[in-house]
Design a protein around this motif. Structure first.
Motif, mmCIF file in Angstrom:
data_model
loop_
_atom_site.group_PDB
_atom_site.id
_atom_site.type_symbol
_atom_site.label_atom_id
_atom_site.label_comp_id
_atom_site.label_asym_id
_atom_site.label_seq_id
_atom_site.Cartn_x
_atom_site.Cartn_y
_atom_site.Cartn_z
ATOM 1 N N SER A 1 -5.912 -3.350 -5.056
ATOM 2 C CA SER A 1 -7.041 -3.974 -4.360
ATOM 3 C C SER A 1 -7.408 -5.300 -5.018
ATOM 4 O O SER A 1 -7.735 -6.283 -4.339
ATOM 5 C CB SER A 1 -8.257 -3.040 -4.380
ATOM 6 N N VAL B 1 0.837 -1.203 0.000
ATOM 7 C CA VAL B 1 0.000 0.000 0.000
ATOM 8 C C VAL B 1 0.873 1.255 0.000
ATOM 9 O O VAL B 1 0.629 2.201 -0.769
ATOM 10 C CB VAL B 1 -0.940 0.014 1.220
ATOM 11 N N SER C 1 -7.967 -8.157 2.777
ATOM 12 C CA SER C 1 -6.698 -8.145 3.507
ATOM 13 C C SER C 1 -6.815 -8.964 4.782
ATOM 14 O O SER C 1 -5.931 -9.757 5.122
ATOM 15 C CB SER C 1 -6.298 -6.709 3.858
ATOM 16 N N SER D 1 1.267 4.029 -3.005
ATOM 17 C CA SER D 1 1.023 5.455 -2.781
ATOM 18 C C SER D 1 2.162 6.290 -3.343
ATOM 19 O O SER D 1 1.937 7.313 -4.003
ATOM 20 C CB SER D 1 0.859 5.730 -1.277
ATOM 21 N N ALA E 1 -4.281 2.095 -7.854
ATOM 22 C CA ALA E 1 -4.720 1.779 -6.494
ATOM 23 C C ALA E 1 -5.794 0.691 -6.526
ATOM 24 O O ALA E 1 -5.790 -0.234 -5.700
ATOM 25 C CB ALA E 1 -5.245 3.034 -5.807
#
Length: 201
Positions: A121, A74, A186, A78, A117
């Protein structure tokens, strides 16, 4: 499992079709200049997205031994997303004098950052065998993108507003669908990892 896989493929095909529809809408309601600006923005942003993408979706999907925690992916995603926008903006404002064109390039780069992003996922969902989440997300992104992009270009005739609407549509799907299911997937992935280690012991 085969059915779930086919739904993901179908969602991906539908998503690809929606991208073609966006170009068609830009041509129909924005004119040749609009579609030219959009095409150039995609030509700048897409290679950057591929270059900085680092195959993070595949990485997190296949990291069944949890070599890196999901939080690592993650944070890396970013950083990569910010880099895509910064580099695209630098290219736009250094090599092009047209302010609107530069703004369109930046807006489309933001679209690609959000898509990245969402793809992360999908990797987590794939790892947890939640394939239906991926197909639904593709469908939501496709429908919202066509609706909001089409509405913006139809009422304004301005490709910049259409590109911004495209970015907003992807952000909405990410924030209100992908992110929620990302957290669920997750948790499932971590739980499965703990169970596997426990059974191995």
């Amino acid at each position: 499992m085969m059915f779930k896989t086919l739904t993901v493929v179908g969602g991906r095909v539908f998503f690809g079709l929606s991208q073609w529809i966006l170009i068609t809408l830009a041509t129909r309601f924005g004119g040749l200049e609009a579609v030219g600006q959009l095409g150039l923005a995609l030509a700048v942003s897409t290679p950057l997205s591929m270059l900085f993408g680092l195959s993070l979706r595949s990485g997190v999907a296949t990291d069944v031994n949890n070599t890196f925690p999901i939080g690592f992916y993650v944070r890396l995603r970013s950083v990569v997303s910010v880099l895509i926008v910064i580099v695209a903006a630098a290219i736009a404002f250094v090599f092009f004098d047209d302010v609107q064109l530069s703004a369109v390039i930046v807006a489309v780069a933001c679209v690609k950052a959000v898509e990245g992003a969402s793809e992360l996922s999908y990797g987590v969902a794939q790892r947890s065998a939640k394939l239906q989440m991926i197909s639904i997300s593709y469908l939501l992104r496709s429908v919202l993108a066509v609706s909001m992009f089409g509405g913006a270009i139809y009422f304004s005739g301005n490709i910049l507003w259409a590109a911004i609407a495209w970015f907003v549509s992807g952000s909405l799907v990410y924030m209100f669908y992908d992110l929620r299911h990302f957290n669920s997937a997750s948790h499932s992935a971590v739980s499965a990892q703990v169970e596997n280690r426990a059974s191995g012991e």
